[in-house]
Enzyme design. Structure first.
Site, PDB file in Angstrom:
ATOM      1  N   LYS A   1       4.786  -9.713 -36.403  1.00  0.00           N
ATOM      2  CA  LYS A   1       5.783 -11.081 -36.490  1.00  0.00           C
ATOM      3  C   LYS A   1       6.414 -11.053 -37.830  1.00  0.00           C
ATOM      4  O   LYS A   1       7.516 -11.344 -37.867  1.00  0.00           O
ATOM      5  CB  LYS A   1       4.838 -12.266 -36.337  1.00  0.00           C
ATOM      6  CG  LYS A   1       4.304 -12.274 -34.768  1.00  0.00           C
ATOM      7  CD  LYS A   1       5.552 -12.215 -33.947  1.00  0.00           C
ATOM      8  CE  LYS A   1       4.882 -12.976 -32.464  1.00  0.00           C
ATOM      9  NZ  LYS A   1       6.104 -12.760 -31.288  1.00  0.00           N
TER      10      LYS A   1
ATOM     11  N   TYR B   1      -5.219 -12.976 -35.613  1.00  0.00           N
ATOM     12  CA  TYR B   1      -4.144 -12.571 -35.300  1.00  0.00           C
ATOM     13  C   TYR B   1      -3.541 -11.225 -35.558  1.00  0.00           C
ATOM     14  O   TYR B   1      -2.922 -10.352 -34.988  1.00  0.00           O
ATOM     15  CB  TYR B   1      -2.952 -13.640 -36.006  1.00  0.00           C
ATOM     16  CG  TYR B   1      -1.645 -14.048 -35.314  1.00  0.00           C
ATOM     17  CD1 TYR B   1      -1.574 -14.135 -33.760  1.00  0.00           C
ATOM     18  CD2 TYR B   1      -0.587 -13.543 -35.777  1.00  0.00           C
ATOM     19  CE1 TYR B   1      -0.370 -14.156 -33.023  1.00  0.00           C
ATOM     20  CE2 TYR B   1       0.624 -13.782 -35.105  1.00  0.00           C
ATOM     21  CZ  TYR B   1       0.668 -13.852 -33.670  1.00  0.00           C
ATOM     22  OH  TYR B   1       1.715 -14.102 -32.947  1.00  0.00           O
TER      23      TYR B   1
HETATM   24  N1  LIG Z   1       1.659 -18.953 -27.088  1.00  0.00           N
HETATM   25  C1  LIG Z   1       1.719 -19.214 -28.495  1.00  0.00           C
HETATM   26  O1  LIG Z   1       0.826 -19.993 -28.845  1.00  0.00           O
HETATM   27  C2  LIG Z   1       2.861 -18.538 -29.307  1.00  0.00           C
HETATM   28  C3  LIG Z   1       2.990 -19.027 -30.657  1.00  0.00           C
HETATM   29  C4  LIG Z   1       4.117 -18.586 -31.227  1.00  0.00           C
HETATM   30  C5  LIG Z   1       4.892 -17.664 -30.821  1.00  0.00           C
HETATM   31  N2  LIG Z   1       4.720 -16.858 -29.585  1.00  0.00           N
HETATM   32  C6  LIG Z   1       5.497 -15.956 -29.003  1.00  0.00           C
HETATM   33  O2  LIG Z   1       6.148 -16.425 -27.848  1.00  0.00           O
HETATM   34  C7  LIG Z   1       6.348 -15.226 -27.211  1.00  0.00           C
HETATM   35  C8  LIG Z   1       6.177 -15.518 -25.618  1.00  0.00           C
HETATM   36  O3  LIG Z   1       4.810 -15.549 -25.505  1.00  0.00           O
HETATM   37  P1  LIG Z   1       4.167 -16.432 -24.594  1.00  0.00           P
HETATM   38  O4  LIG Z   1       2.993 -17.120 -25.336  1.00  0.00           O
HETATM   39  O5  LIG Z   1       5.144 -17.522 -23.896  1.00  0.00           O
HETATM   40  O6  LIG Z   1       3.251 -15.737 -23.464  1.00  0.00           O
HETATM   41  P2  LIG Z   1       3.635 -15.079 -21.984  1.00  0.00           P
HETATM   42  O7  LIG Z   1       2.323 -14.305 -21.986  1.00  0.00           O
HETATM   43  O8  LIG Z   1       3.817 -16.273 -21.141  1.00  0.00           O
HETATM   44  O9  LIG Z   1       4.762 -14.108 -22.413  1.00  0.00           O
HETATM   45  C9  LIG Z   1       4.622 -12.850 -23.021  1.00  0.00           C
HETATM   46  C10 LIG Z   1       5.887 -12.077 -22.321  1.00  0.00           C
HETATM   47  O10 LIG Z   1       5.746 -10.740 -22.790  1.00  0.00           O
HETATM   48  C11 LIG Z   1       5.975  -9.845 -21.879  1.00  0.00           C
HETATM   49  N3  LIG Z   1       5.791  -8.447 -22.366  1.00  0.00           N
HETATM   50  C12 LIG Z   1       4.723  -8.160 -22.756  1.00  0.00           C
HETATM   51  N4  LIG Z   1       4.859  -6.640 -23.055  1.00  0.00           N
HETATM   52  C13 LIG Z   1       6.194  -6.248 -22.401  1.00  0.00           C
HETATM   53  C14 LIG Z   1       6.800  -5.116 -22.193  1.00  0.00           C
HETATM   54  N5  LIG Z   1       6.292  -3.844 -22.593  1.00  0.00           N
HETATM   55  N6  LIG Z   1       8.043  -5.076 -21.799  1.00  0.00           N
HETATM   56  C15 LIG Z   1       8.534  -6.178 -21.408  1.00  0.00           C
HETATM   57  N7  LIG Z   1       7.984  -7.359 -21.551  1.00  0.00           N
HETATM   58  C16 LIG Z   1       6.544  -7.444 -21.957  1.00  0.00           C
HETATM   59  C17 LIG Z   1       5.141 -10.355 -20.683  1.00  0.00           C
HETATM   60  O11 LIG Z   1       5.634  -9.690 -19.502  1.00  0.00           O
HETATM   61  C18 LIG Z   1       5.293 -11.709 -20.752  1.00  0.00           C
HETATM   62  O12 LIG Z   1       6.449 -12.179 -20.042  1.00  0.00           O
HETATM   63  C19 LIG Z   1       5.645 -14.183 -27.800  1.00  0.00           C
HETATM   64  O13 LIG Z   1       6.692 -13.613 -28.577  1.00  0.00           O
HETATM   65  C20 LIG Z   1       4.603 -14.776 -28.685  1.00  0.00           C
HETATM   66  O14 LIG Z   1       4.215 -13.802 -29.313  1.00  0.00           O
HETATM   67  C21 LIG Z   1       3.671 -17.548 -28.884  1.00  0.00           C
END
Ligand SMILES: NC(=O)c1ccc[n+]([C@@H]2O[C@H](COP(=O)([O-])OP(=O)(O)OC[C@H]3O[C@@H](n4cnc5c(N)ncnc54)[C@H](O)[C@@H]3O)[C@@H](O)[C@H]2O)c1
Length: 274
Positions: free
Chosen positions: A168, A161
């Protein structure tokens, strides 16, 4: 007996959801839940390629699409909030589901993080929430709610990570500082710490399948969580049901964060390369 009517907990609320990339995105789970609970929604997209995915999804929820937003370009954040201002004149909640780090640095050791990727990861994954709060505050004259997404890797070391864990941790600290700054205007600021879910962003993390399996075998609920489950908790947090909560990091992770050691009954896992 008086008849009970049950309007959704978000009836009459208008919310901006940032970070839908496709129908596996956590932001999409949140958008679906917010709509189900009565909210009127607007979505953003990052770039032309994602526009094609976001537009039909928005249509499914009768949501407005308020434009391209790349958080590394403040003018695009301004443009989106201008659009929301024109559309609604005010705003009740914003959901920030945005994170990025170079895939090559989401494997191996944190100590090898480059300065360039450190800055970029922190800008996109942490500062952007503050940049959004600055714009949202102006549209939240009667109070509101800001929500972001974090992960347990902010609290404890997690394999691969790396810089995202540091980003985070900074994001979780900014939830507390933003909550204190915006509380007097009745703007609440919270985060959901979601368990691992297979999304586009997650596929960039090394050995992600192993992490998913480990969580499934070792979490108290003996499973991982879904975007629908994160969505329902998000709907609650941005609703008046959670009006007494701010500065909170709520875990939606099947209880994994309370576990201190491997479940003795869990099978031993070997690395299964993607
Ligand atoms: N998937 C997991 O296991 C998990 C767990 C905990 C937290 N999260 C968090 O959830 C959130 C959403 O991620 P996800 O897993 O749904 O993946 P995802 O890939 O579906 O979404 C990530 C989003 O970030 C956007 N993004 C990245 N760079 C950007 C920029 N410069 N400007 C605007 N938008 C930008 C992308 O367009 C995308 O829509 C993130 O913050 C991620 O860290 C994910």
């Amino acid at each position: 007996m008086a008849e009970t009517t049950a309007p959704g907990i978000l009836a009459g609320k208008r919310g901006l959801i940032m970070g839908v990339a496709n129908n596996r995105s956590i932001a999409w789970g949140i958008a679906q839940a917010a709509r189900k609970h009565g909210a009127e929604l607007a979505l953003t997209y990052q770039g032309e390629a994602l526009k094609k995915r976001v537009e039909p999804l928005a249509k499914e929820l009768d949501a407005a699409v308020v434009g391209h937003c790349d958080v590394t370009d403040g003018a695009t954040i301004d443009a989106v909030f201008d659009e929301v201002g024109k559309l609604w004149g005010s705003l009740d909640f914003v959901v920030h589901c945005i994170a990025f780090s170079d895939k090559d640095e989401l494997t191996g050791r944190y100590v090898d993080t480059s300065e360039g990727n450190f800055s970029k990861s922190l800008l996109i994954s942490c500062y952007s929430f503050t940049a959004i709060a600055q714009r949202a505050e102006k549209l939240m004259k009667d109070g509101g709610s800001l929500l972001t997404l974090t992960y347990y890797g902010a609290e404890k070391w997690m394999p691969h990570y790396n810089v995202m864990g540091v980003a985070k941790a900074a994001l979780e600290a900014s939830v507390r500082y933003l909550a204190a700054d915006l509380g007097p205007q009745n703007i609440r600021v919270n985060a959901i710490s979601a368990g691992p879910i297979k999304t586009l962003a997650a596929s960039g993390i090394g050995d992600f399948r192993y992490i998913l399996k480990w969580n499934e075998y070792n979490s108290p609920l003996r499973r991982t969580v879904t975007i629908e489950e994160v969505g329902d908790t998000a709907a609650y947090l941005v609703s008046d049901m959670a009006r007494g909560m701010t500065g909170e990091i709520l875990h939606v992770d099947a209880g994994y964060h309370v576990v201190g050691m491997k479940n003795p009954e869990a099978p031993d896992l070997s690395l299964d390369k993607d």
